[in-house]
Scaffold this motif. Structure first.
Motif, PDB file in Angstrom:
ATOM      1  N   ALA A 272     -51.245 -12.612 -22.789  1.00 64.80           N
ATOM      2  CA  ALA A 272     -50.008 -11.874 -22.520  1.00 64.80           C
ATOM      3  C   ALA A 272     -49.936 -11.216 -21.163  1.00 64.80           C
ATOM      4  O   ALA A 272     -48.858 -11.758 -20.310  1.00 64.80           O
ATOM      5  N   ARG A 273     -50.808 -10.824 -20.395  1.00 60.34           N
ATOM      6  CA  ARG A 273     -50.947 -10.296 -19.109  1.00 60.34           C
ATOM      7  C   ARG A 273     -50.704 -11.436 -18.037  1.00 60.34           C
ATOM      8  O   ARG A 273     -50.222 -11.454 -17.114  1.00 60.34           O
ATOM      9  N   PHE A 274     -51.493 -12.339 -18.460  1.00 64.28           N
ATOM     10  CA  PHE A 274     -51.544 -13.762 -17.804  1.00 64.28           C
ATOM     11  C   PHE A 274     -50.189 -14.350 -17.361  1.00 64.28           C
ATOM     12  O   PHE A 274     -49.923 -14.694 -16.258  1.00 64.28           O
ATOM     13  N   VAL A 275     -49.645 -14.336 -18.567  1.00 67.61           N
ATOM     14  CA  VAL A 275     -48.070 -15.069 -18.689  1.00 67.61           C
ATOM     15  C   VAL A 275     -47.155 -14.052 -17.964  1.00 67.61           C
ATOM     16  O   VAL A 275     -46.354 -14.634 -17.065  1.00 67.61           O
ATOM     17  N   ALA A 276     -47.361 -12.893 -18.013  1.00 66.63           N
ATOM     18  CA  ALA A 276     -46.483 -11.706 -17.411  1.00 66.63           C
ATOM     19  C   ALA A 276     -46.594 -11.936 -15.902  1.00 66.63           C
ATOM     20  O   ALA A 276     -45.734 -11.762 -15.064  1.00 66.63           O
ATOM     21  N   ALA A 277     -47.817 -11.968 -15.436  1.00 67.54           N
ATOM     22  CA  ALA A 277     -48.178 -12.036 -13.986  1.00 67.54           C
ATOM     23  C   ALA A 277     -47.778 -13.478 -13.510  1.00 67.54           C
ATOM     24  O   ALA A 277     -47.317 -13.432 -12.346  1.00 67.54           O
ATOM     25  N   LEU A 278     -47.598 -14.403 -14.070  1.00 64.73           N
ATOM     26  CA  LEU A 278     -47.332 -15.567 -13.700  1.00 64.73           C
ATOM     27  C   LEU A 278     -45.732 -15.466 -13.418  1.00 64.73           C
ATOM     28  O   LEU A 278     -45.267 -15.923 -12.358  1.00 64.73           O
ATOM     29  N   ASP A 279     -45.225 -15.038 -14.332  1.00 63.76           N
ATOM     30  CA  ASP A 279     -43.650 -14.782 -14.483  1.00 63.76           C
ATOM     31  C   ASP A 279     -43.410 -13.911 -13.150  1.00 63.76           C
ATOM     32  O   ASP A 279     -42.229 -14.154 -12.555  1.00 63.76           O
ATOM     33  N   ALA A 280     -43.901 -12.824 -12.970  1.00 69.53           N
ATOM     34  CA  ALA A 280     -43.645 -11.884 -11.966  1.00 69.53           C
ATOM     35  C   ALA A 280     -43.964 -12.389 -10.524  1.00 69.53           C
ATOM     36  O   ALA A 280     -43.392 -12.022  -9.625  1.00 69.53           O
ATOM     37  N   SER A 281     -45.163 -13.127 -10.447  1.00 69.05           N
ATOM     38  CA  SER A 281     -45.486 -13.412  -9.048  1.00 69.05           C
ATOM     39  C   SER A 281     -44.452 -14.716  -8.562  1.00 69.05           C
ATOM     40  O   SER A 281     -44.655 -15.132  -7.305  1.00 69.05           O
ATOM     41  N   GLY A 282     -44.108 -15.364  -9.611  1.00 70.43           N
ATOM     42  CA  GLY A 282     -43.395 -16.752  -9.208  1.00 70.43           C
ATOM     43  C   GLY A 282     -44.385 -17.716  -8.676  1.00 70.43           C
ATOM     44  O   GLY A 282     -44.260 -18.508  -7.925  1.00 70.43           O
TER      45      GLY A 282
END
Length: 176
Positions: free
Chosen positions: A50-60
């Motif tokens: 979940a954190r990995f997907v969120a980090a991808l979304d946040a970082s672009g």
């Protein structure tokens, strides 16, 4: 508690006491200490994904290389901040006495591979799937060592892992 005393000394009675629950309540959900550790490992795997997907979304992130960096960063942060995450050492079946760690690492590698295919168009083949498992296994070993002192993680060791993982995946992707 595993982080504090190790798996070998962990008892369900200790888990109950720490949770402020009766031993009967613990046994209602977990038949033994191995089940407690397995549940913790599943929770940690889900949290990392979940954190990995969120980090991808946040970082672009626009490349799979940037995604690999995000995965390493999120994993390192969980090692630094979550005692349960450090204690599991996903691939170390000797710690828990279960054979399920191999399945967890395979599941983590599969999940990462799926995200990389969906978001970055990486191919779906056996060699790349195996490479994700290799990187997950080696990453947890290196990051556990780098975080022996959680207040002062060995950032040079983490950087070395980042370099190694990127070079390995670039060679695997290039080979097709």
């Amino acid at each position: 508690m595993i982080d504090e005393i190790g798996f070998e000394r962990l008892t369900t009675a200790m888990v109950a006491e720490r949770a402020g629950a009766s031993i009967g309540t613990v046994y209602r959900y977990f038949p033994d200490r191995i089940a407690v550790v397995d549940a913790l490992a599943i929770r940690c795997t889900q949290r990392l994904a979940a954190r990995f997907v969120a980090a991808l979304d946040a970082s672009g992130a626009e490349t799979w290389q940037q995604a690999c960096d995000a995965l390493i960063d999120e994993t390192a942060e969980l090692y630094r901040t979550e005692p349960g995450f450090r204690a599991i050492r996903f691939g170390d079946t000797a710690d828990t006495g279960t054979g399920d760690a191999e399945d967890r690492m395979g599941a983590l590698g599969t999940a990462v591979g799926q995200i990389m295919r969906d978001r970055f168009g990486l191919p779906d083949n056996e060699r790349i799937a195996r490479a994700w498992v290799v990187l997950a296994e080696s990453g947890h070993a290196v990051l556990a060592r780098a975080h022996r002192d959680r207040e002062h993680p060995d950032t040079a060791l983490i950087a070395e892992y980042r370099t190694m993982s990127r070079a390995h995946m670039e060679s695997v992707v290039a080979a097709g």
